[in-house]
Design an enzyme around this catalytic site. Structure first.
Site, mmCIF file in Angstrom:
data_model
loop_
_atom_site.group_PDB
_atom_site.id
_atom_site.type_symbol
_atom_site.label_atom_id
_atom_site.label_comp_id
_atom_site.label_asym_id
_atom_site.label_seq_id
_atom_site.Cartn_x
_atom_site.Cartn_y
_atom_site.Cartn_z
ATOM 1 N N ASP A 156 -6.384 -6.865 4.054
ATOM 2 C CA ASP A 156 -7.543 -6.198 3.441
ATOM 3 C C ASP A 156 -8.474 -7.249 2.847
ATOM 4 O O ASP A 156 -9.687 -7.236 3.071
ATOM 5 C CB ASP A 156 -7.049 -5.237 2.354
ATOM 6 N N TYR A 182 0.819 -1.213 0.000
ATOM 7 C CA TYR A 182 0.000 0.000 0.000
ATOM 8 C C TYR A 182 0.854 1.266 0.000
ATOM 9 O O TYR A 182 0.428 2.302 -0.493
ATOM 10 C CB TYR A 182 -0.906 0.026 1.243
ATOM 11 N N ASP A 184 -12.296 -9.008 4.478
ATOM 12 C CA ASP A 184 -13.593 -8.976 3.786
ATOM 13 C C ASP A 184 -14.204 -10.379 3.746
ATOM 14 O O ASP A 184 -15.405 -10.555 3.958
ATOM 15 C CB ASP A 184 -13.442 -8.467 2.344
ATOM 16 N N LYS A 207 3.111 -15.285 1.779
ATOM 17 C CA LYS A 207 3.257 -15.962 0.489
ATOM 18 C C LYS A 207 4.750 -16.256 0.327
ATOM 19 O O LYS A 207 5.392 -15.826 -0.639
ATOM 20 C CB LYS A 207 2.690 -15.069 -0.630
ATOM 21 N N ASP A 250 -3.199 -17.994 -0.115
ATOM 22 C CA ASP A 250 -4.243 -18.656 -0.914
ATOM 23 C C ASP A 250 -4.912 -19.757 -0.094
ATOM 24 O O ASP A 250 -6.138 -19.880 -0.061
ATOM 25 C CB ASP A 250 -3.675 -19.190 -2.248
HETATM 26 C C1 IPM Z 1 -10.399 -1.123 4.217
HETATM 27 C C2 IPM Z 1 -10.674 -0.476 2.891
HETATM 28 C C3 IPM Z 1 -9.533 0.482 2.555
HETATM 29 C C4 IPM Z 1 -8.269 -0.343 2.452
HETATM 30 C C5 IPM Z 1 -9.752 1.326 1.293
HETATM 31 C C6 IPM Z 1 -11.009 2.153 1.359
HETATM 32 C C7 IPM Z 1 -8.566 2.219 0.998
HETATM 33 O O1 IPM Z 1 -10.886 -1.426 1.918
HETATM 34 O O2 IPM Z 1 -10.239 -0.400 5.224
HETATM 35 O O3 IPM Z 1 -10.357 -2.358 4.265
HETATM 36 O O4 IPM Z 1 -7.977 -0.919 1.396
HETATM 37 O O5 IPM Z 1 -7.561 -0.433 3.454
HETATM 38 MG MG MG Z 2 -11.004 -3.430 2.632
#
Ligand code: IPM
Ligand code: MG
Length: 361
Positions: free
Chosen positions: A249, A142, A253, A193, A225
């Site tokens: 990240d 990032y 999710d 990885k 993975d």
């Molecule tokens: C998160 C989001 C952010 C990230 C974005 C909005 C930049 O997806 O906080 O997980 O990638 O960190």
């Molecule tokens: Mg995110």
């Protein structure tokens, strides 16, 4: 002494969900005599619209002065076409994270038993799920340099980023993860990885070095993975997971969906002294923004994390978490967690129900 909380609603559904979390904060402020002072600031696209930058200096100053920060979400199609990538709303969020050195991102994925039906996995696979993802937040790909899009001599364009971690960055996030594991079931899975990327070969080595300081913690390593697969196959094998910025990240999710909806997942982003910024793990959901139907619970639970981690107000934090559980017991659900037989409510109804549950005690 009064504690100063900076509220950054941001874009999309951000202002709607933050409004509900502020109602909840004001309620515990009164009920528990917390002496919190709330101030607002602009970040993301909404800051760009007023100041021409997603992170105005004024916001950064307020953030530095605050005891803790509560943020909604940033970004949206309105700003996607901005030619200067540095002015994108997301840069406001990333600037806060790096400017305040909030390297330790805690993302708990807990399944409320009431929501077992809302999970996309079978109830027996997720019931009792309680995972903590510890994501490194101010380094990795990032932030690595060089980065950009360049034109090669043959006229073709090329995009490039740098995935880099130094030893001290790995060490400090590993310590956050081990400390968290010590407070939980003492199991830590580090995700990398290392079969392909040198940066994560070092990651694995350093995690193993830090492990010597925590002999009680059972450490394992998993390729990313495989970790993604295991999360949807048998998520209850995990207690604490630690990983870099990008893998964290993505995995957070995935973990969020196990709990029924990403609308349920709070997060804390902490510096070395536990000063922090708190935000839901989800984004600004531009597709439903302005309709008043977003789930405010991830933001409300983020406010609870703020009380617990940065302000030391455990009782108020517990009360919020219990109030959320009570509201779910009553069968109230926003659309994202709705299932047959439940009562569908909008954003404001949900926030007010949590406030009412707090006042019932
Ligand atoms: C998160 C989001 C952010 C990230 C974005 C909005 C930049 O997806 O906080 O997980 O990638 O960190
Ligand atoms: Mg995110």
């Amino acid at each position: 002494m009064s504690k100063n909380i900076l509220i950054l609603p941001g874009d999309g559904i951000g202002p709607e969900i933050v409004t509900e979390a502020v109602k909840v904060l004001n309620t515990v402020n009164e009920l528990f005599d917390l002496n919190l002072t709330l101030t607002e600031g602009l970040v993301g696209g909404s800051a760009y619209d007023v100041h021409g930058t997603p992170l105005p200096e004024e916001t950064m100053e307020k953030a530095r002065a605050a005891d803790a920060i509560l943020l909604g979400a940033v970004g949206g199609p309105k700003w996607d076409a901005l030619p200067d990538r540095e002015l994108r709303p997301e840069k406001g969020l990333l600037g806060l994270r790096s400017g305040l050195e909030l390297f330790g991102n805690l993302r708990p994925a807990i399944l409320y038993p009431q929501l077992a039906e809302a999970s996309s996995l079978k109830p027996e696979v997720v019931s009792g799920l309680d995972i903590l993802i510890v994501r490194e937040l101010t380094g990795g790909i990032y932030f690595g340099k060089p980065r950009g899009i360049r034109t090669l001599e043959n006229g073709e364009r090329e995009g490039y980023n740098t995935y880099v971690y130094n030893e001290s960055e790995i060490k400090r996030i590993a310590r956050v993860a081990f400390e968290s594991a010590m407070k939980r079931n003492k199991k830590l899975c580090s995700v990398d990885k290392a079969n392909v990327l040198e940066v994560t070969v070092l990651w694995r080595e350093v995690v193993n070095e830090v492990a010597k300081e925590y002999p009680e913690v059972e450490v394992s390593h998993m390729y990313v993975d495989n970790a993604a697969m295991q999360l949807v196959r048998a998520p209850k094998q995990f207690d604490v997971m630690v990983t870099g910025n990008m893998f964290g990240d993505i995995l957070s999710d995935a973990a969020a969906m196990l709990t029924g909806s990403i609308g349920m997942l709070p997060s804390a982003s902490l510096d070395k002294d536990n000063k922090g910024m708190y935000e839901p793990c989800h984004g600004s959901a531009p597709d439903i923004a302005g309709q008043g139907i977003a789930n405010p619970l991830a933001t409300i639970l983020s406010a609870a994390m703020m009380l617990r981690y940065s302000l030391g107000e455990t009782e108020a934090a517990d009360a919020i978490e219990q109030a959320v559980s009570k509201v779910l017991d009553k069968g109230l659900r926003t659309g994202d967690i709705w299932s047959d037989g439940m009562q569908q409510v909008n954003t404001a109804d949900m926030g007010e129900a949590v406030v009412a549950a707090l006042r019932e005690v």
